[in-house]
Structure formats: C-alpha cells, structure tokens
Scaffold this active site. Structure first.
Site, PDB file in Angstrom:
ATOM      1  N   ALA A 123       0.841  -1.199   0.000  1.00  0.00           N
ATOM      2  CA  ALA A 123       0.000   0.000   0.000  1.00  0.00           C
ATOM      3  C   ALA A 123       0.876   1.249   0.000  1.00  0.00           C
ATOM      4  O   ALA A 123       2.042   1.224   0.421  1.00  0.00           O
ATOM      5  CB  ALA A 123      -0.913  -0.009   1.212  1.00  0.00           C
ATOM      6  N   ARG A 125       0.972   3.722   1.808  1.00  0.00           N
ATOM      7  CA  ARG A 125       1.435   4.222   3.110  1.00  0.00           C
ATOM      8  C   ARG A 125       2.741   3.543   3.531  1.00  0.00           C
ATOM      9  O   ARG A 125       3.398   3.986   4.479  1.00  0.00           O
ATOM     10  CB  ARG A 125       0.360   4.008   4.171  1.00  0.00           C
ATOM     11  CG  ARG A 125      -0.019   2.560   4.412  1.00  0.00           C
ATOM     12  CD  ARG A 125      -1.137   2.454   5.451  1.00  0.00           C
ATOM     13  NE  ARG A 125      -1.583   1.080   5.644  1.00  0.00           N
ATOM     14  CZ  ARG A 125      -2.500   0.469   4.921  1.00  0.00           C
ATOM     15  NH1 ARG A 125      -3.087   1.133   3.918  1.00  0.00           N
ATOM     16  NH2 ARG A 125      -2.853  -0.786   5.152  1.00  0.00           N
ATOM     17  N   TYR A 126       3.102   2.451   2.848  1.00  0.00           N
ATOM     18  CA  TYR A 126       4.331   1.728   3.189  1.00  0.00           C
ATOM     19  C   TYR A 126       5.489   2.065   2.250  1.00  0.00           C
ATOM     20  O   TYR A 126       6.642   2.080   2.662  1.00  0.00           O
ATOM     21  CB  TYR A 126       4.092   0.222   3.150  1.00  0.00           C
ATOM     22  CG  TYR A 126       3.049  -0.257   4.131  1.00  0.00           C
ATOM     23  CD1 TYR A 126       3.234  -0.095   5.504  1.00  0.00           C
ATOM     24  CD2 TYR A 126       1.889  -0.870   3.695  1.00  0.00           C
ATOM     25  CE1 TYR A 126       2.281  -0.527   6.416  1.00  0.00           C
ATOM     26  CE2 TYR A 126       0.922  -1.309   4.584  1.00  0.00           C
ATOM     27  CZ  TYR A 126       1.127  -1.128   5.944  1.00  0.00           C
ATOM     28  OH  TYR A 126       0.177  -1.558   6.845  1.00  0.00           O
ATOM     29  N   THR A 127       5.193   2.267   0.993  1.00  0.00           N
ATOM     30  CA  THR A 127       6.276   2.472   0.024  1.00  0.00           C
ATOM     31  C   THR A 127       6.749   3.916   0.010  1.00  0.00           C
ATOM     32  O   THR A 127       6.027   4.840   0.402  1.00  0.00           O
ATOM     33  CB  THR A 127       5.814   2.089  -1.394  1.00  0.00           C
ATOM     34  OG1 THR A 127       4.704   2.911  -1.758  1.00  0.00           O
ATOM     35  CG2 THR A 127       5.401   0.634  -1.454  1.00  0.00           C
TER      36      THR A 127
END
Length: 742
Positions: A123, A125-127
C-alpha cells in the site's frame, strides 16, 4: 442542430436523445483526450504527467531522499487529478517497475510488485518514492518557457499541458489504453536506436519507413526474451502503425536433458506459466517432460528447469510445442494511436511519429532559446542602467538623498527606463565598491556573447537543427543502453499432434479370425500363444510402434485405419473392429499392417494381379474405409508383403509353381487391380507373395510342412513378371506363409 425550448419557469428543456448524445460525446472526448491516450510530445497520459509534475514540485528529484508515496498521491489528487487514489497509485507503481517500464520514471523503495505478480505491491502508506534520473529528460526544461500552462481543476494552480521531453518518450516506454471507440498499444523501444532514427530523419527528411527500420529494427522490451517476429511483419507494423509482435522465452540446454528457461516474454507470470505446464503434464500431454522445477532466487529472478525424459528427445520440437501451448511464447498487439500536435487522436506510422515529435522538439528548443534570449536582453538592459549609475555615482547619490521622489528624477536626468531606475534604487551599499564596475562589465561581455550566439541559432534553421541533434546524441550517450530483447529469426511455434505426443513403444497388433483386435507391448509376442474367445482363433499380427497407425484389410479389398495406441490391451481378448469400423455387410477382416506412412507394401489378389503402394494410401478417416485393391471375381486378398525398390519378388501358386522377378517390374499405384503377376492355367490361384533382398534364404510354409530354398534354388526361379516359373513339390500346393530363414 439541438432542439431546445424554454418553459414558463425559464428552465431549458432538451429531448432525452439530444441530451444523451451530447453527454456521451462529451464523455468520449474526455476519455480520449484527458485519460486514455498519450500525447506525442511527452508520451504520457494526463495522470502520469500530473504524477511526474507533482513529484517535481514536491522536490522529489533523483538526488533527493525518498518520501512516502501517500504524500505524492495526496498532492496529485488534491492539486491536479481529482480521481481515485488507488487508480493514481497504480499508475505510479507502473512507472516504478523496471519489468513494466523500459526506462522507469520513478525510483521506488519498498515492495513495488514483482515480475511474477505485478499487482502484489504494498500500500502507498508503506512504500517510498522519488523521481528517477531518467525523468529529468521530461522535466529539465519545464521552467524555461518551453510549455503552455493551464489552470488546474479548481483554478488555484497552473499545470503544464505537455512536458518538454528531450527524447521521444512516446516510443521509449510505450503505453496502452482503452478509450471510447479506440485504443492504443505502443510497445517500448531502445533509446539509442530511436535517437539514431531521429538523427537519420533530421539528416534526410525524405527517409522512408523501410529505411528507418534499419535504425529502429523492432521494439525493445524490459526483459531479455527473444523477439521472433519476421522483419517483413515488423516493417509492415511500422509502415501502418498497427500490427503484432511475438516474443519467445529464452532457454538453453543443461546436462543434455534439462531445459533452463531464464527469460520470459513481457508481462508473463512465472507462476501462471508453471501451472500451465503442470496442467499439461497431469493431462499426460507432455510425455517428453518428466519433471518441472522452479529454481528462481534473488540472483536468478527467472530460472525454470524442464527436465526431459532422455537425451533422445528432440529439444527444439519439445520447446516449440510448449511455446505453442503455453505462455512461453506470446503475441502483443501494437497500435500507434496518439494525440498529435493538432490535439486530435490518430494512428501514426513510425516515420510520422518521429517527424511530428521532431517538430515538437525543435519548437521546444526554439522556445527555450527565445526564453533565454529574452532573459539575457532584459539583464543587459538592467546592467546598462547600472553602468550609467556607477559612472555618475556621486550625482546619483545626491539625487537619492535630496529628492523626495528620486525615481522620476533619475529617469529624466540619465535617460533610464523604469526598470533600470528601479534596479539602481534597489542597489545595496556593498555594491558601490570600486570592483563592482569591473564585475558589471565582465557580465555584460558574457551576456553580449551569449546573446549573439542565441540570435545566430534562432536566425538559422540549420543551426537550430544541429543543436537539436547534438542534444539528442548527448542524451543517448548519457541515458542510453544496449538492446535487451534480442531479435531472432526462427520458425513459428507449432504444437505437436496427438500421435507425436505419445511415447514411442514397441507394440504387436494381433487380429483374430472373428475380427477382434488387441495390442501387446513388445515385438516378441506370439499371437498363436494368446488366449481367444470360444470359437475364435489367431489370424494375423503386425509389429511396429505405438505412434504408428494400424491398417486393416478386409476380404473385399477395402482398407481401414486406427491409431495403434488406441487399441485395447492384449491382457484382455481385445474388442471387435466392427465396434469402431463399418465394413460392407458380409465382409471380414483378414490382414493387419503397421508401419510408417512412407513405407511401401506389395498388394496382390489370388487372381494373380498386384501392385506396389505406400501405407499412407491405405489411410482412411471414415469408419467405412476406402477401396484399395480391386478383386476379380472369385478371388481374395493375399497376405501383403513389405517391399523395397531393389528387392526381388516371389509369387507362389497352387499349381504349385514359384516365380521370382525384380520388384522394379511392378507398378506403383494408389489403388486398383494391378498388373498380371504370373502366367497361370485357368482355375489356378496365387497363394502367397513375398519380397526379399537378393541372396536371401526363404522358407515356404504349407500347413505343418516347411521347405527351405537357398539362394541358388531361388535364382533358378528368377525370370520376368507374368512368366510361368518353376514347379514345386505337391506338398506346397497350399502355401500359407513365406518367411526369411536366418
């Protein structure tokens, strides 16, 4: 013309058909121009362009640190692209995947998907992400007056309508999209090859597409699989702007039996491919493959091992079959549909695309140079005013100290413009040093030289073209690389037929008197020793391979064909041929043959006529078979014999007589009665025929009686076809078999 009317409340009324037509056309134009198709200038769709520009505005250049992807997506949606965040993020992911984009525009950190599953990315928000170094080719000249700007969706900001691409990006990374009533599929290409084509087109604007293909021979995908599309098809693709491209996996043979696949076609999933091959193996449609292994790891992202049954397996034939039945070979549609400089979508051929892009690039460079020239002239104007002030510094200071409004006084006293007077008034005290005059004169000289250079380039089409060429060559040298997808000329993949896929095993086909058939493994089978149903007995047998076709002859001279592998096992009594074949009423099966289609046999009737034919002539797809041997009245089919061109032929009659002649005297026919074999008295019949190599020893079998004939005795019977031959003992009146004797 739209029909409309105003009711008494002042509300406009439209018919549903007119409203629907207008709404649909508006939507179609939006999808075509603002969503699905790339612009020829920068090769980007609007969402891609907005992502790249937003990241640039956020300072996420290739030299910056990575930032959360959610930050970028938020900026894109909030400022330029009010659509779904997931669609925007997926577009962003695609530009970061080095297996999807030939030259990735985004440098991603984290899980951005894998070649095996491109949609397995984490997602947003992680990358984390930033622009790649290559993206500077699209953004470097944005702030240099090279592009037109348009308000964003709420009018609060401006965004570029097209990015000033320094290279023909529309061909480099390619794109695909589906609009309303049209689609685009542009494959990726190699930067160096495309730029070499551009240079050639600049040098010779009359270059044909056929000549251009010498510089740009084919697309270049981000993988290393082979492009196997013939050159003629590629030329046609580039001439018309649409066509197809085929790519085949790269493989090599290891240890003789292991085929190692180390590069898959573009966007082919490795796990899906393995499942396809495994499915074929479970269905027993890959008998040549015994094992499938996935040995992929970090060092070898693609390494699939296909273990073959033995070294005798034809590797090329096996892999061609796999390419035809799995994704080891894949075709891609190409459709060069782009939005041109006139703002209209059109399918363009290669020459038209490059010509139009070069026009765009030339205009971009011209605008950049003009922008810089305007800046230089403006600066020289200011420096001229500052120099006047320095030469009259005491008077300037006095005016500033004494006058309430010094600006108009300075303008009138020294003939300064408004901008010059403003720059003099903005001077800091530190700039009143004696060395400042030298700095101004140096800057003036440098800018004068730059102005002259810019004016020369802008005033000459040849100089402008030369500058464009130099910049293209420099970008090719800095950002280019070697071709990844090799061009290979090879034959197209072809699936094997069912016969070829079967294991080749030795079999013996046994036919009983009542027409029951069965197949036993091996060549050492004695049909007489097998068990039969009550009232049935052994009649005939033939040896061969399981891949071959079994041919049956009935007593009317008709031939029938069945695949040998489809016959029932000899562990049972078999099954009646009448269950699969439909012979004429009253006809009985008498003989069975097995062999390759090109093998020749000697067919004869008891009436004394015969000919040579190929086994393939006996083949019949229908159950009713086909007439092959024409039988005179009161005659029957004699047991056929295999024959070669240099053989001798022996014909035995029930007189009994024996005649030997050369096989070359027999005609070769597809079907028919044949020619006369021996001169027989009326009422006599041929009981057996045989073909053999000269010098052989033969045994004639009549019931339980056998007699051996050596080469000398056989030579005594040698004569010509249709002769009488020599007499035999009365014990050989009913010869049923002739066989070679060791």
């Amino acid at each position: 013309m739209t029909q409309q009317m105003i009711n008494y409340d002042g509300i406009e009324q439209l018919s549903v058909s007119n409203f629907a037509e207008k709404a649909y056309l508006d939507y179609a134009m939006y999808v075509i121009l603002d969503r699905a198709l790339p612009h020829i200038g920068d090769g980007l769709k609007p969402v891609q362009r907005r992502i790249i520009f937003a990241m640039s505005e956020l300072g996420l250049k290739s030299t910056a640190k990575h930032k959360k992807s959610a930050r970028t997506v938020g900026d894109v949606l909030g400022k330029f692209h009010p659509h779904g965040d997931s669609a925007c993020y997926e577009a962003m992911v695609l530009m970061a995947q080095n297996f999807s984009f030939r030259y990735p525009l985004i440098d991603g950190q984290g899980n951005w998907g894998s070649m095996d599953d491109p949609k397995s990315f984490a997602a947003m928000r992680y990358t984390e992400s930033k622009l790649s170094r290559f993206s500077q080719l699209l953004l470097e000249e944005v702030a240099q007056g090279t592009v037109d700007w348009t308000p964003n969706f709420d009018g609060s900001l401006d965004e570029p309508t097209v990015l000033p691409a320094r290279v023909p990006h529309v061909l480099l990374n390619g794109t695909s999209g589906i609009a309303v009533g049209m689609a685009t599929d542009i494959p990726p290409h190699n930067l160096r090859e495309v730029i070499s084509g551009c240079i050639a087109l600049l040098d010779n604007p009359n270059l044909t597409t056929d000549e251009l293909v010498d510089f740009i021979p084919a697309p270049d995908y981000p993988n290393e699989a082979h492009i196997i599309t013939p050159k003629s098809e590629l030329v046609k693709l580039y001439e018309t702007g649409h066509g197809g491209i085929r790519q085949r996996a790269r493989y090599f043979v290891e240890d003789g039996v292991n085929v190692v696949v180390d590069a898959l076609p573009y966007q082919v999933s490795g796990s899906k491919l393995l499942e396809q091959i495994a499915t074929l193996m479970r269905a027993k449609k890959l008998p040549m493959v015994v094992e499938l292994r996935d040995e992929s790891d970090h060092e070898n992202p693609v390494r699939f091992v296909i273990e073959l049954r033995s070294k005798r397996v034809d590797v090329e034939a096996a892999m061609l079959h796999l390419c035809a039945t799995t994704d080891l070979e894949k075709s891609y549609r190409a459709n060069f549909n782009v939005i041109g400089l006139n703002g209209r979508p059109q399918v363009k051929n290669l020459r038209a695309m490059l010509t139009e892009w070069l026009a765009y690039r030339t205009e971009t460079v011209r605008r950049r140079l003009q922008f810089r020239l305007d800046k230089v002239i403006a600066r020289l104007h200011i420096l001229e005013g500052m120099m006047i002030a320095f030469l009259n510094i005491d008077e300037v200071i006095a005016i500033i100290r004494e006058e309430e409004k010094p600006k108009p006084v300075l303008m009138e006293r020294f003939g300064l413009s408004d901008i010059q007077a403003e720059s003099v008034l903005d001077l800091k005290l530190r700039h009143l040093a004696r060395l400042e005059e030298m700095r101004i004169r140096t800057e003036q000289a440098e800018l004068e030289a730059e102005r002259n250079k810019l004016e020369k380039i802008l005033g000459s089409t040849a100089r402008l073209k030369t500058l464009v060429k130099k910049e293209l060559l420099a970008d090719a040298e800095e950002y280019g690389d070697d071709r990844k997808s090799p061009l290979i000329e090879t034959r197209a993949a072809q699936a094997m037929n069912e016969q070829d896929l079967l294991p080749s095993e030795a079999v013996t086909v046994v036919l009983s008197e009542n027409g029951w058939v069965r197949a036993a493994k091996g060549h050492d089978i004695d049909g007489l020793a097998l068990g039969y149903k009550s009232g049935d007995a052994f009649l005939s047998q033939a040896v061969g391979q399981s891949r071959q076709t079994a041919f049956f002859l009935d007593d009317t001279g008709r031939a029938y064909a069945l695949p040998a592998h489809s016959l029932p096992s000899a562990r049972s009594h078999g099954e009646p041929l009448t269950g699969r074949l439909s012979p004429p009423k009253g006809a009985n099966f008498k003989h069975v043959l097995l062999g390759q289609p090109e093998e020749t046999i000697f067919l004869a009737s008891s009436a004394g006529y015969g000919f040579i034919t190929k086994l393939e002539n006996l083949h019949s797809k229908g159950k009713a078979g086909k007439a092959i041997l024409t039988l005179p009245n009161d005659s029957s089919v004699v047991t056929p014999a295999r024959i070669k061109p240099d053989d001798w032929v022996m014909v035995v009659t029930d007189e009994p007589q024996m005649l030997v002649f050369k096989a070359e005297e027999l005609p070769t026919l597809g079907k028919g009665k044949g020619t006369k074999l021996a001169n027989m008295p009326k009422g006599q019949q041929v009981t057996a025929v045989f073909a053999f190599e000269p010098g052989s020893k033969l045994t004639l079998v009549a019931g339980k009686y056998e007699k051996i004939f050596g080469p000398t005795a056989i030579e005594e019977a040698l004569s010509s076809r249709a002769k009488r031959g020599i007499g035999l003992p009365r014990t050989l009146k009913q010869v049923t078999e002739i066989k070679l004797t060791p």
